[in-house]
Design an enzyme around this catalytic site. Structure first.
Site, PDB file in Angstrom:
ATOM      1  N   ARG A 175     -27.138  29.236  -2.468  1.00  0.00           N
ATOM      2  CA  ARG A 175     -27.778  29.075  -0.830  1.00  0.00           C
ATOM      3  C   ARG A 175     -29.721  29.623  -0.329  1.00  0.00           C
ATOM      4  O   ARG A 175     -29.921  30.868  -1.021  1.00  0.00           O
ATOM      5  CB  ARG A 175     -27.249  30.375   0.329  1.00  0.00           C
ATOM      6  CG  ARG A 175     -25.579  30.417  -0.405  1.00  0.00           C
ATOM      7  CD  ARG A 175     -24.758  31.270   0.927  1.00  0.00           C
ATOM      8  NE  ARG A 175     -23.668  30.771   1.365  1.00  0.00           N
ATOM      9  CZ  ARG A 175     -22.755  32.453   0.964  1.00  0.00           C
ATOM     10  NH1 ARG A 175     -23.471  33.273   0.129  1.00  0.00           N
ATOM     11  NH2 ARG A 175     -21.534  31.969   0.277  1.00  0.00           N
ATOM     12  N   ARG A 248      -9.013  33.703 -22.609  1.00  0.00           N
ATOM     13  CA  ARG A 248     -10.074  35.881 -22.190  1.00  0.00           C
ATOM     14  C   ARG A 248      -9.160  36.935 -21.633  1.00  0.00           C
ATOM     15  O   ARG A 248      -8.334  36.390 -20.510  1.00  0.00           O
ATOM     16  CB  ARG A 248     -11.118  35.716 -21.554  1.00  0.00           C
ATOM     17  CG  ARG A 248     -12.227  34.632 -21.960  1.00  0.00           C
ATOM     18  CD  ARG A 248     -12.557  34.785 -23.367  1.00  0.00           C
ATOM     19  NE  ARG A 248     -13.305  36.003 -23.316  1.00  0.00           N
ATOM     20  CZ  ARG A 248     -14.318  36.690 -24.793  1.00  0.00           C
ATOM     21  NH1 ARG A 248     -14.280  36.642 -26.071  1.00  0.00           N
ATOM     22  NH2 ARG A 248     -14.922  37.913 -24.536  1.00  0.00           N
ATOM     23  N   ARG A 279     -19.157  44.093 -15.855  1.00  0.00           N
ATOM     24  CA  ARG A 279     -18.715  44.852 -13.934  1.00  0.00           C
ATOM     25  C   ARG A 279     -18.423  46.446 -14.399  1.00  0.00           C
ATOM     26  O   ARG A 279     -17.354  46.583 -14.862  1.00  0.00           O
ATOM     27  CB  ARG A 279     -18.204  44.100 -13.193  1.00  0.00           C
ATOM     28  CG  ARG A 279     -17.211  43.415 -13.443  1.00  0.00           C
ATOM     29  CD  ARG A 279     -16.715  41.977 -12.455  1.00  0.00           C
ATOM     30  NE  ARG A 279     -15.636  41.667 -12.631  1.00  0.00           N
ATOM     31  CZ  ARG A 279     -15.298  40.860 -12.295  1.00  0.00           C
ATOM     32  NH1 ARG A 279     -15.996  39.376 -11.270  1.00  0.00           N
ATOM     33  NH2 ARG A 279     -14.052  40.060 -13.044  1.00  0.00           N
ATOM     34  N   TYR A 347      -7.967  27.494 -14.456  1.00  0.00           N
ATOM     35  CA  TYR A 347      -8.461  28.581 -13.309  1.00  0.00           C
ATOM     36  C   TYR A 347      -8.245  29.231 -11.973  1.00  0.00           C
ATOM     37  O   TYR A 347      -8.966  28.682 -11.021  1.00  0.00           O
ATOM     38  CB  TYR A 347     -10.600  28.602 -13.696  1.00  0.00           C
ATOM     39  CG  TYR A 347     -11.013  29.896 -13.590  1.00  0.00           C
ATOM     40  CD1 TYR A 347     -10.587  31.069 -13.363  1.00  0.00           C
ATOM     41  CD2 TYR A 347     -11.933  29.958 -14.127  1.00  0.00           C
ATOM     42  CE1 TYR A 347     -11.355  31.996 -13.243  1.00  0.00           C
ATOM     43  CE2 TYR A 347     -13.414  30.701 -13.755  1.00  0.00           C
ATOM     44  CZ  TYR A 347     -13.022  32.009 -13.097  1.00  0.00           C
ATOM     45  OH  TYR A 347     -13.523  32.390 -13.271  1.00  0.00           O
TER      46      TYR A 347
HETATM   47  N1  UDP Z   1     -21.570  34.655 -13.110  1.00  0.00           N
HETATM   48  C1  UDP Z   1     -22.715  34.673 -14.196  1.00  0.00           C
HETATM   49  N2  UDP Z   1     -23.616  36.111 -13.229  1.00  0.00           N
HETATM   50  C2  UDP Z   1     -22.492  36.524 -12.259  1.00  0.00           C
HETATM   51  C3  UDP Z   1     -21.271  36.777 -11.731  1.00  0.00           C
HETATM   52  C4  UDP Z   1     -21.058  35.745 -12.195  1.00  0.00           C
HETATM   53  O1  UDP Z   1     -23.369  34.485 -14.639  1.00  0.00           O
HETATM   54  O2  UDP Z   1     -22.732  37.852 -12.136  1.00  0.00           O
HETATM   55  C5  UDP Z   1     -20.949  33.212 -13.896  1.00  0.00           C
HETATM   56  C6  UDP Z   1     -19.991  33.615 -14.877  1.00  0.00           C
HETATM   57  O3  UDP Z   1     -20.138  32.726 -15.955  1.00  0.00           O
HETATM   58  C7  UDP Z   1     -18.502  33.775 -14.461  1.00  0.00           C
HETATM   59  C8  UDP Z   1     -18.717  32.611 -13.364  1.00  0.00           C
HETATM   60  O4  UDP Z   1     -20.416  32.719 -12.931  1.00  0.00           O
HETATM   61  O5  UDP Z   1     -17.959  33.473 -15.090  1.00  0.00           O
HETATM   62  C9  UDP Z   1     -17.641  32.703 -12.328  1.00  0.00           C
HETATM   63  O6  UDP Z   1     -17.700  33.785 -11.531  1.00  0.00           O
HETATM   64  P1  UDP Z   1     -16.767  35.006 -10.276  1.00  0.00           P
HETATM   65  O7  UDP Z   1     -17.222  35.461  -9.799  1.00  0.00           O
HETATM   66  O8  UDP Z   1     -16.403  33.565  -9.898  1.00  0.00           O
HETATM   67  O9  UDP Z   1     -15.596  35.469 -11.828  1.00  0.00           O
HETATM   68  P2  UDP Z   1     -14.398  35.665 -11.534  1.00  0.00           P
HETATM   69  O10 UDP Z   1     -14.516  37.146 -10.646  1.00  0.00           O
HETATM   70  O11 UDP Z   1     -12.761  34.854 -11.461  1.00  0.00           O
HETATM   71  O12 UDP Z   1     -13.951  37.138 -12.708  1.00  0.00           O
END
Ligand code: UDP
Length: 367
Positions: A175, A248, A279, A347
């Site tokens: 954004r 995964r 995280r 997914y």
């Molecule tokens: N992603 C990234 N950096 C971040 C957060 C997400 O590169 O800080 C990328 C990463 O490839 C991830 C994708 O964005 O698999 C989707 O993130 P999302 O938060 O949707 O994943 P979830 O919460 O489903 O694990």
């Protein structure tokens, strides 16, 4: 037959299907091999805090029908997901927005940010993106790709970004406004009292048997019902006879800390390649907690192997092709409905799972 439906898996897909079928007067039995309901959205209370035991779940949707549907079972708070990225001690706002661009490049206006992205995109020669790396660079340029995407994504998926499908990164908004809301969703929140309570309300009045492994006792269990709704892994159902689909898996290290605030946010992503976790979740912030202690979970991503919980399907070409073969096979199982993240190898976000279960159930019941 004692039941009309045997529902395998007490996660969102199974619980929604069970609820709807029961409402239509069907006799339903829900089983789950775990010792609790709610699948991967399961929450458990620790120190007065609802802990997301299988990872952070933030409900968000643009589908008003789904939003109204879940609100029958829980009251939702006003939580807005705004994760912070930690790259070697530098903090950036997510998703990628004017705060991120300002911190990364010192740019002040949307025009400056757009120009910077365009310049990096051109220098990288990005045109038609064919994989996640190319897609990411064409969306946000090389600096953000290198600092906030590459390390995180390669830890999360265990594969180089050049071998991952572009769609994964398109889940994240980009954004040119100062808006840290991670989701482009009209409706968002966390069910007060936790997801387990929400799923328990969906399953009210329905027989649930826990600690029952369907595939181990398939023959006996199949005798109990006319139809089966199977929400486990589709390749496991067929004894992996065409090959193993890749997933995964995620491992959590959860700690109670004797302080009220560890990181000041529900989610902090560690986007460098060296930090072993992807995280850290600080659960109390999903519900604006005021408890004296805090509970955190470090999240480690790993390749799924037999015995682990599957979390994310790896929707690359190879696995998609194999899934299509299993799907064909599943069509000859006339008594069985395959659904959910594992049953459809998709997914799925929570709202999409619910929409899919509602649709499948309505088709099934002729509504
Ligand atoms: N992603 C990234 N950096 C971040 C957060 C997400 O590169 O800080 C990328 C990463 O490839 C991830 C994708 O964005 O698999 C989707 O993130 P999302 O938060 O949707 O994943 P979830 O919460 O489903 O694990």
């Amino acid at each position: 037959m004692k039941y009309d439906y045997l529902i395998v898996g007490a996660g969102l897909y199974g619980a929604v299907f069970a609820h709807e079928a029961k409402k239509e007067g069907k006799k339903v039995l829900v089983i789950d091999r775990r010792d609790h309901i709610a699948g991967n959205v399961y929450t458990e209370e620790m120190e007065g805090i609802n802990v997301h035991k299988y990872g952070a779940h933030i409900f968000h949707t643009n589908n008003k029908e789904v939003w109204q549907y879940v609100n029958q079972f829980a009251e939702f708070n006003r939580f807005t997901n705004s994760p912070v990225a930690n790259y070697r001690g530098e903090l950036y706002s997510l998703p990628f927005n004017m705060y991120t661009f300002n911190k990364m490049w010192g740019v002040v206006t949307p025009e400056e940010a757009a120009a910077k992205i365009e310049e990096q995109k051109r220098a990288a020669g990005a045109s038609e993106p064919k994989n996640l790396e190319e897609q990411a660079i064409s969306l946000v340029g090389t600096d953000i790709y290198e600092k906030l995407i590459k390390g995180y994504t390669e830890k999360q998926w265990g594969r180089p970004c050049r071998e991952l499908p572009a769609f994964i990164i398109k889940r994240l908004p980009v954004r040119l406004t100062f808006d840290n809301n991670y989701f482009n969703a009209l409706y968002q929140g966390i069910p007060q009292g936790g997801y387990t309570m929400m799923v328990s309300n969906m399953l009210e009045g329905i027989e649930v048997r826990l600690g029952v492994d369907y595939l181990e006792e398939k023959e006996e269990l199949d005798k109990l019902a006319d139809r089966v709704v199977y929400t486990g892994a589709i390749d496991a159902y067929f004894g992996y006879k065409l090959g193993v689909l890749e997933y995964r898996s995620v491992r959590f290290e959860t700690e109670i800390l004797d302080k009220p605030n560890f990181q000041g946010n529900a989610a902090v992503n560690y986007t460098d390649a060296e930090t072993p976790w992807t995280r850290i979740i600080e659960h109390k912030w999903f519900e604006f907690g005021t408890q004296p202690k805090t509970v955190i979970s470090r999240e480690y991503s790993s390749e799924w192997k037999a015995g682990d919980d599957p979390y994310y399907p790896v929707n690359d070409d190879k696995n998609t092709e194999l899934y299509e073969k299993y799907k064909k096979l599943s069509e000859s199982e006339e008594r069985v409905i395959f659904g959910g993240r594992l049953g459809e190898y998709r997914y799925y976000d929570m709202d999409a799972v619910i929409a899919s279960a509602l649709k499948r159930c309505r088709d099934e019941l002729g509504k």
